[in-house]
Design an enzyme around this catalytic site. Structure first.
Site, PDB file in Angstrom:
ATOM      1  N   HIS A 167      11.939  58.690 -17.491  1.00  0.00           N
ATOM      2  CA  HIS A 167      10.699  58.744 -18.270  1.00  0.00           C
ATOM      3  C   HIS A 167       9.655  59.569 -17.525  1.00  0.00           C
ATOM      4  O   HIS A 167       9.817  59.920 -16.348  1.00  0.00           O
ATOM      5  CB  HIS A 167      10.149  57.335 -18.527  1.00  0.00           C
ATOM      6  CG  HIS A 167      11.081  56.438 -19.279  1.00  0.00           C
ATOM      7  ND1 HIS A 167      11.225  56.496 -20.642  1.00  0.00           N
ATOM      8  CD2 HIS A 167      11.930  55.463 -18.846  1.00  0.00           C
ATOM      9  CE1 HIS A 167      12.114  55.597 -21.033  1.00  0.00           C
ATOM     10  NE2 HIS A 167      12.561  54.958 -19.955  1.00  0.00           N
ATOM     11  N   ASP A 177       2.684  62.091 -20.493  1.00  0.00           N
ATOM     12  CA  ASP A 177       1.882  63.263 -20.852  1.00  0.00           C
ATOM     13  C   ASP A 177       0.573  62.768 -21.440  1.00  0.00           C
ATOM     14  O   ASP A 177       0.570  62.125 -22.500  1.00  0.00           O
ATOM     15  CB  ASP A 177       2.676  64.108 -21.860  1.00  0.00           C
ATOM     16  CG  ASP A 177       1.840  65.188 -22.557  1.00  0.00           C
ATOM     17  OD1 ASP A 177       0.667  65.386 -22.188  1.00  0.00           O
ATOM     18  OD2 ASP A 177       2.368  65.818 -23.493  1.00  0.00           O
ATOM     19  N   HIS A 195      -2.754  63.728 -23.264  1.00  0.00           N
ATOM     20  CA  HIS A 195      -3.420  64.799 -24.000  1.00  0.00           C
ATOM     21  C   HIS A 195      -4.841  65.025 -23.500  1.00  0.00           C
ATOM     22  O   HIS A 195      -5.446  66.057 -23.788  1.00  0.00           O
ATOM     23  CB  HIS A 195      -3.446  64.479 -25.495  1.00  0.00           C
ATOM     24  CG  HIS A 195      -2.104  64.579 -26.161  1.00  0.00           C
ATOM     25  ND1 HIS A 195      -1.956  64.587 -27.528  1.00  0.00           N
ATOM     26  CD2 HIS A 195      -0.853  64.674 -25.654  1.00  0.00           C
ATOM     27  CE1 HIS A 195      -0.673  64.679 -27.837  1.00  0.00           C
ATOM     28  NE2 HIS A 195       0.015  64.725 -26.707  1.00  0.00           N
ATOM     29  N   HIS A 218       1.824  59.915 -24.120  1.00  0.00           N
ATOM     30  CA  HIS A 218       3.177  59.551 -24.536  1.00  0.00           C
ATOM     31  C   HIS A 218       4.184  60.001 -23.495  1.00  0.00           C
ATOM     32  O   HIS A 218       3.891  60.832 -22.628  1.00  0.00           O
ATOM     33  CB  HIS A 218       3.520  60.156 -25.904  1.00  0.00           C
ATOM     34  CG  HIS A 218       3.492  61.653 -25.956  1.00  0.00           C
ATOM     35  ND1 HIS A 218       4.566  62.447 -25.607  1.00  0.00           N
ATOM     36  CD2 HIS A 218       2.504  62.510 -26.328  1.00  0.00           C
ATOM     37  CE1 HIS A 218       4.250  63.720 -25.763  1.00  0.00           C
ATOM     38  NE2 HIS A 218       2.996  63.794 -26.194  1.00  0.00           N
ATOM     39  N   CYS A 219       5.380  59.457 -23.593  1.00  0.00           N
ATOM     40  CA  CYS A 219       6.482  59.890 -22.752  1.00  0.00           C
ATOM     41  C   CYS A 219       6.992  61.225 -23.272  1.00  0.00           C
ATOM     42  O   CYS A 219       7.046  61.455 -24.483  1.00  0.00           O
ATOM     43  CB  CYS A 219       7.593  58.845 -22.777  1.00  0.00           C
ATOM     44  SG  CYS A 219       8.893  59.132 -21.553  1.00  0.00           S
ATOM     45  N   HIS A 238      11.905  59.362 -27.408  1.00  0.00           N
ATOM     46  CA  HIS A 238      11.080  58.423 -26.652  1.00  0.00           C
ATOM     47  C   HIS A 238       9.796  58.090 -27.407  1.00  0.00           C
ATOM     48  O   HIS A 238       9.376  56.932 -27.458  1.00  0.00           O
ATOM     49  CB  HIS A 238      10.771  58.998 -25.268  1.00  0.00           C
ATOM     50  CG  HIS A 238      11.934  58.951 -24.332  1.00  0.00           C
ATOM     51  ND1 HIS A 238      11.867  58.406 -23.071  1.00  0.00           N
ATOM     52  CD2 HIS A 238      13.216  59.388 -24.476  1.00  0.00           C
ATOM     53  CE1 HIS A 238      13.045  58.507 -22.471  1.00  0.00           C
ATOM     54  NE2 HIS A 238      13.882  59.109 -23.314  1.00  0.00           N
ATOM     55  N   MET A 248       7.065  54.783 -27.255  1.00  0.00           N
ATOM     56  CA  MET A 248       6.520  55.065 -25.935  1.00  0.00           C
ATOM     57  C   MET A 248       5.314  55.987 -26.032  1.00  0.00           C
ATOM     58  O   MET A 248       5.365  57.172 -25.675  1.00  0.00           O
ATOM     59  CB  MET A 248       7.597  55.660 -25.047  1.00  0.00           C
ATOM     60  CG  MET A 248       7.338  55.397 -23.573  1.00  0.00           C
ATOM     61  SD  MET A 248       8.795  55.712 -22.578  1.00  0.00           S
ATOM     62  CE  MET A 248       8.157  55.230 -20.972  1.00  0.00           C
ATOM     63  N   HIS A 257      -7.743  54.072 -44.065  1.00  0.00           N
ATOM     64  CA  HIS A 257      -8.699  53.679 -45.104  1.00  0.00           C
ATOM     65  C   HIS A 257      -8.966  52.190 -44.957  1.00  0.00           C
ATOM     66  O   HIS A 257      -8.032  51.392 -44.800  1.00  0.00           O
ATOM     67  CB  HIS A 257      -8.124  53.972 -46.491  1.00  0.00           C
ATOM     68  CG  HIS A 257      -8.955  53.434 -47.618  1.00  0.00           C
ATOM     69  ND1 HIS A 257     -10.108  54.056 -48.043  1.00  0.00           N
ATOM     70  CD2 HIS A 257      -8.805  52.334 -48.396  1.00  0.00           C
ATOM     71  CE1 HIS A 257     -10.623  53.363 -49.047  1.00  0.00           C
ATOM     72  NE2 HIS A 257      -9.853  52.312 -49.278  1.00  0.00           N
ATOM     73  N   GLU A 307     -14.545  57.549 -46.952  1.00  0.00           N
ATOM     74  CA  GLU A 307     -13.683  56.563 -47.583  1.00  0.00           C
ATOM     75  C   GLU A 307     -12.293  56.539 -46.946  1.00  0.00           C
ATOM     76  O   GLU A 307     -11.696  55.485 -46.741  1.00  0.00           O
ATOM     77  CB  GLU A 307     -13.550  56.831 -49.081  1.00  0.00           C
ATOM     78  CG  GLU A 307     -13.055  58.233 -49.424  1.00  0.00           C
ATOM     79  CD  GLU A 307     -12.889  58.444 -50.918  1.00  0.00           C
ATOM     80  OE1 GLU A 307     -12.444  57.514 -51.608  1.00  0.00           O
ATOM     81  OE2 GLU A 307     -13.221  59.549 -51.391  1.00  0.00           O
ATOM     82  N   THR A 308     -11.778  57.732 -46.646  1.00  0.00           N
ATOM     83  CA  THR A 308     -10.481  57.895 -45.999  1.00  0.00           C
ATOM     84  C   THR A 308     -10.596  59.092 -45.073  1.00  0.00           C
ATOM     85  O   THR A 308     -11.267  60.063 -45.402  1.00  0.00           O
ATOM     86  CB  THR A 308      -9.373  58.160 -47.042  1.00  0.00           C
ATOM     87  OG1 THR A 308      -9.328  57.065 -47.968  1.00  0.00           O
ATOM     88  CG2 THR A 308      -8.002  58.306 -46.389  1.00  0.00           C
ATOM     89  N   HIS A 326      -3.456  55.290 -46.120  1.00  0.00           N
ATOM     90  CA  HIS A 326      -3.611  55.432 -47.567  1.00  0.00           C
ATOM     91  C   HIS A 326      -2.591  56.382 -48.202  1.00  0.00           C
ATOM     92  O   HIS A 326      -2.782  56.850 -49.325  1.00  0.00           O
ATOM     93  CB  HIS A 326      -5.026  55.844 -47.955  1.00  0.00           C
ATOM     94  CG  HIS A 326      -5.457  55.295 -49.288  1.00  0.00           C
ATOM     95  ND1 HIS A 326      -4.964  55.757 -50.488  1.00  0.00           N
ATOM     96  CD2 HIS A 326      -6.308  54.290 -49.605  1.00  0.00           C
ATOM     97  CE1 HIS A 326      -5.517  55.093 -51.494  1.00  0.00           C
ATOM     98  NE2 HIS A 326      -6.333  54.185 -50.975  1.00  0.00           N
TER      99      HIS A 326
END
Length: 378
Positions: free
Chosen positions: A133, A136, A138, A173-174, A183, A188, A293, A317-318, A344
């Site tokens: 494993h 990472d 972001h 994330h992996c 993964h 993960m 939503h 709303e969304t 939604h």
């Protein structure tokens, strides 16, 4: 057993090649030097005198205690993430999946720091695990988000530090070489909240202070079926790999859930709030697009892609969160009752499981909504 050995051996061999290719970068990072000279080097920070703080992350939907505004100068926040490969149950039918997790939860825990703080991550891969494993972020700059510096086989650990230069909510994330989607879609992934040092602001620059914060991690799973249409079970991650990969290639999830399972945030597990409380909802999706939503409410202030240098959208709303991103929505509850919080794409919400509940306590306001005629009121 043979397939388990093959996938484990494959991951280790791939990791060895990957590590070899990245060796110059790793060595340069460890020494504090760049791999090649550059005229664009930012000024280095002397971190020797910075305060160190150990974070104690907790399982979602909850978020560890933190200050909304930074106190004092930048700090080094130390956090340990232990990889746990485990079998989890996705639904009331008992559907099993061999999950890969950070600290045992899907998603992994939310980490909270402030812009310009340092995050020092210890990634532990216990020897009881099968697979290789890494991680990472972001939110990080360089070295594949830390992925190049954190490749760990079973029985190993790595320590990596990065500066949180951008304010926002970011996915981590992996990302092991050759098997990233497997993964990530095995659970993960998680998120980090990097708050502005002076806290959240509205579109006019006024302070936004939340009373509660919840983390919703949306996860797509790809569970193989047998010839009769029943979900299959396997003895190990390695045994499940080939069949799972074939389902993944269809781009059609068997389950799309919040926080690891159908019903993980509904009913007795509903998220709690009170009328008048300001709630920050952090929502990540590491692989697929989603459309959060709040049924019966709104996003008063929304950072759909989660980046606080941008002014928030108002009264949504969304909102749309692209795959591989995390968003933030700020809402003040005005009425009591049960609010459904859903993806939604309603098929994904009601048929696949991407739904949560907010249970809000308080007094009803007839001015906002009232029944004029009911079925029994003739």
């Amino acid at each position: 057993m043979s397939s388990q050995f093959q996938i484990t051996r494959r991951s280790i061999l791939a990791g060895a090649a990957f590590a070899g290719a990245m060796a110059p970068l790793v060595a340069a990072s460890a020494s504090g030097a760049a791999p090649q000279p550059s005229n664009l080097q930012p000024p280095a920070t002397d971190i020797a005198g910075l305060e160190r703080v150990k974070l104690q992350p907790i399982a979602p939907p909850f978020v560890h205690p933190h200050t909304q505004k930074a106190v004092g100068g930048p700090k080094i926040y130390e956090v340990t993430l232990t990889i746990e490969e485990k079998k989890i149950i996705l639904d009331d039918a008992g559907t099993e999946v061999h999950a890969m997790t950070f600290n045992g939860s899907v998603p992994g825990p939310m980490i909270v720091v402030h812009q310009d703080d340092y995050v020092e991550v210890t990634l532990v891969n216990p020897e009881t695990n099968e697979l290789q494993h890494n991680i990472d972020f972001h939110s990080a700059t360089g070295a594949l988000g830390g992925g190049a510096l954190t490749v760990v086989n079973p029985g190993e650990k790595a320590v990596m530090r990065f500066k949180a230069t951008k304010a926002g909510v970011f996915v981590y994330h992996c990302a092991p070489p050759g098997m990233v989607p497997w993964h990530v879609t095995s659970g993960m992934n998680g998120a980090i909240l990097v708050l502005p040092r002076d806290g959240l602001k509205d579109h006019k620059g006024n302070d936004l202070t939340y009373d509660r914060v919840y983390y919703v991690g949306e996860q797509d799973f790809y569970v193989p079926r047998d010839a009769d249409g029943h979900y299959k079970t396997y003895d190990s991650h390695g045994d499940a790999y080939a069949d799972t990969l074939e389902v993944m290639k269809t781009l059609t999830p068997s389950h799309i859930v919040f926080n690891g399972a159908v019903g993980a945030l509904t009913g007795a597990n509903a998220l709690r709030a009170k009328v008048g409380e300001k709630v920050l909802i952090l929502h990540s999706q590491a692989n697929r697009d989603t459309r959060p939503h709040l049924i019966g409410g709104h996003g008063d202030y929304v950072w759909a892609t989660g980046k606080f240098a941008n002014p928030p959208d108002l009264d949504q709303e969304t909102w749309f969160i692209p795959g591989g991103a995390a968003g933030a929505a700020f809402y003040t509850f005005h009425q009591p009752g049960i609010y459904a919080y859903v993806n939604h794409n309603l098929i994904e919400a009601f048929e696949k499981g991407a739904a949560a509940h907010f249970k809000v306590e308080g007094d009803w306001n007839n001015d906002l909504m009232t029944a004029i005629v009911t079925p029994n009121n003739h």
